[in-house]
Design a protein around this motif. Structure first.
Motif, mmCIF file in Angstrom:
data_model
loop_
_atom_site.group_PDB
_atom_site.id
_atom_site.type_symbol
_atom_site.label_atom_id
_atom_site.label_comp_id
_atom_site.label_asym_id
_atom_site.label_seq_id
_atom_site.Cartn_x
_atom_site.Cartn_y
_atom_site.Cartn_z
ATOM 1 N N TYR A 1 0.731 -0.715 0.130
ATOM 2 C CA TYR A 1 -0.186 -0.307 0.008
ATOM 3 C C TYR A 1 0.843 0.893 0.196
ATOM 4 C CZ TYR A 1 1.115 1.142 5.231
ATOM 5 O OH TYR A 1 1.787 1.610 6.315
ATOM 6 N N ASP B 1 0.452 2.966 -3.064
ATOM 7 C CA ASP B 1 -1.014 4.075 -3.592
ATOM 8 C C ASP B 1 -0.841 5.496 -3.355
ATOM 9 O OD1 ASP B 1 -1.661 0.883 -4.392
ATOM 10 O OD2 ASP B 1 -2.537 0.650 -2.318
ATOM 11 N N SER B 2 -1.617 5.999 -3.995
ATOM 12 C CA SER B 2 -1.579 7.634 -3.789
ATOM 13 C C SER B 2 -2.861 7.986 -2.629
ATOM 14 C CB SER B 2 -2.264 8.017 -4.874
ATOM 15 O OG SER B 2 -1.507 8.001 -5.937
ATOM 16 N N PRO C 1 -6.583 8.988 -0.169
ATOM 17 C CA PRO C 1 -8.184 9.167 -1.286
ATOM 18 C C PRO C 1 -7.474 11.248 -1.572
ATOM 19 C CG PRO C 1 -7.842 7.900 0.356
ATOM 20 C CD PRO C 1 -6.887 8.154 0.592
ATOM 21 N N GLU C 2 -7.364 11.386 -1.151
ATOM 22 C CA GLU C 2 -7.204 13.196 -0.897
ATOM 23 C C GLU C 2 -7.451 13.605 -2.663
ATOM 24 O OE1 GLU C 2 -6.187 11.642 1.393
ATOM 25 O OE2 GLU C 2 -6.931 12.594 3.310
ATOM 26 N N THR C 3 -6.323 12.276 -3.532
ATOM 27 C CA THR C 3 -5.803 12.587 -4.962
ATOM 28 C C THR C 3 -6.750 12.454 -5.779
ATOM 29 O OG1 THR C 3 -5.074 10.563 -4.731
ATOM 30 C CG2 THR C 3 -3.671 12.703 -3.466
ATOM 31 N N TRP C 4 -7.387 11.339 -5.766
ATOM 32 C CA TRP C 4 -8.661 10.974 -6.246
ATOM 33 C C TRP C 4 -9.814 12.089 -5.984
ATOM 34 C CZ3 TRP C 4 -9.874 5.913 -2.875
ATOM 35 C CH2 TRP C 4 -9.162 5.539 -3.208
ATOM 36 N N GLU C 5 -10.277 13.101 -5.022
ATOM 37 C CA GLU C 5 -10.447 13.608 -5.012
ATOM 38 C C GLU C 5 -9.982 15.631 -5.859
ATOM 39 O OE1 GLU C 5 -12.354 13.769 -0.661
ATOM 40 O OE2 GLU C 5 -12.888 11.553 -1.118
ATOM 41 N N ASP C 6 -9.000 15.407 -5.702
ATOM 42 C CA ASP C 6 -8.349 16.706 -5.951
ATOM 43 C C ASP C 6 -7.019 17.079 -7.061
ATOM 44 O OD1 ASP C 6 -6.674 19.302 -5.569
ATOM 45 O OD2 ASP C 6 -7.507 20.303 -3.879
ATOM 46 N N GLU C 7 -7.988 17.170 -8.066
ATOM 47 C CA GLU C 7 -6.753 17.066 -9.224
ATOM 48 C C GLU C 7 -5.787 17.808 -9.254
ATOM 49 O OE1 GLU C 7 -6.530 18.648 -14.456
ATOM 50 O OE2 GLU C 7 -8.949 18.921 -12.555
ATOM 51 N N ASN D 1 -3.556 15.100 -6.852
ATOM 52 C CA ASN D 1 -3.172 14.319 -8.082
ATOM 53 C C ASN D 1 -1.762 14.564 -8.102
ATOM 54 O OD1 ASN D 1 -3.753 11.343 -9.216
ATOM 55 N ND2 ASN D 1 -4.497 12.711 -10.806
ATOM 56 N N ASP E 1 1.292 14.468 -7.011
ATOM 57 C CA ASP E 1 1.077 12.656 -5.798
ATOM 58 C C ASP E 1 1.707 12.933 -7.205
ATOM 59 O OD1 ASP E 1 0.907 10.866 -4.678
ATOM 60 O OD2 ASP E 1 0.177 9.903 -5.425
#
Length: 260
Positions: free
Chosen positions: A178, A181-182, A184-190, A193, A196
């Protein structure tokens, strides 16, 4: 400039124990990591896989905190070679990732945590790479002996210990997959991301992890070969024992007939 310092200090850290003992402001906590805020723009990140990361701390503060977590560490050690230093330039015009510096428009908590996370992942991969290199070197020594002498110069018990050491390392790396893994915050904020992805490219995280996996696979293949050779050696020895027992029995029968 903000300074990030990350250290590999143990094989693993008891997250629950550290959480119960350390009474700092806790911003994030789960079974794998703890993210503390000490003051504004001053943070500490503790990871289950044995890494502790500091943002804007003095050498004395770092040493003091490591003494606190040491009792919760498995195989505690502290060597500066297993560390990573990175700098953050806050309030920049654009977000830009460099070789050992990142420029951030807004040094908010999520962005700072993301930087600390990637720096810590890099340190962990350095540690696993070093451990894997030692296993590979030991494996190569056995293969050279096999090439030169045509036999393995190692006892069954020693080989079993080596196999156990390899499997333990492989399991520890698998448990901590893990780390790549990125969050979860990166999934919602471009923008997070992009930061990252830029950090992962800078530290070559995917490539280094792939290299560790390939090295472990080589070690595993060699160990399977060594195991087959040891089993063949045991079966051959067993065959000779059976042959000798049969020969003794035959000689015994001849002796009985002659003396009669």
């Amino acid at each position: 400039m903000m300074q990030v310092l990350s250290y590999q200090v143990a094989d693993s850290i008891d997250i629950r124990g550290v959480k119960e003992l350390v009474k700092m402001k806790l911003l994030k906590a789960d079974a794998d990591e703890l993210f503390f805020q000490v003051q504004e723009h001053q943070f500490i990140y503790v990871f289950k896989y044995g890494v502790v990361c500091f943002l804007n701390h003095t050498e004395h503060e770092i040493g003091a905190f490591l003494q606190v977590v040491a009792p919760f560490c498995k195989n505690f050690f502290f060597v500066k070679e297993l560390s990573e230093e990175f700098e953050i330039a806050p309030y920049a015009k654009t977000n830009k990732v460099g070789y050992n510096t990142i420029e951030l428009i807004d040094p908010n908590v999520d962005a700072l945590r993301l930087v600390m996370l990637n720096v810590s992942q890099s340190v962990a991969l350095d540690y696993y790479s070093e451990q894997t290199a030692k296993l590979l070197e030991e494996t190569n020594a056995h293969t050279r002996t096999l090439e030169q002498k045509g036999t393995l110069n190692v006892s069954g018990k020693k080989l079993q210990k080596f196999i156990g050491k390899t499997l333990n390392l492989k399991n520890r790396i698998s448990e901590n997959l893990y780390i790549l893994d990125s969050p979860p915050e990166t999934w919602e904020d471009e923008e997070l991301n992009r930061i990252d992805l830029g950090l992962k490219r800078t530290f070559d995280l995917q490539e280094r992890f792939k290299s560790i996996e390939e090295s472990l696979q080589i070690v595993k293949e060699n160990l399977e070969l060594f195991k087959d050779i040891m089993q063949y050696r045991k079966s051959t020895l067993l065959e000779w024992i059976i042959i000798i027992l049969i020969l003794v029995e035959v000689l015994n029968l001849f002796a009985e007939k002659i003396f009669r």
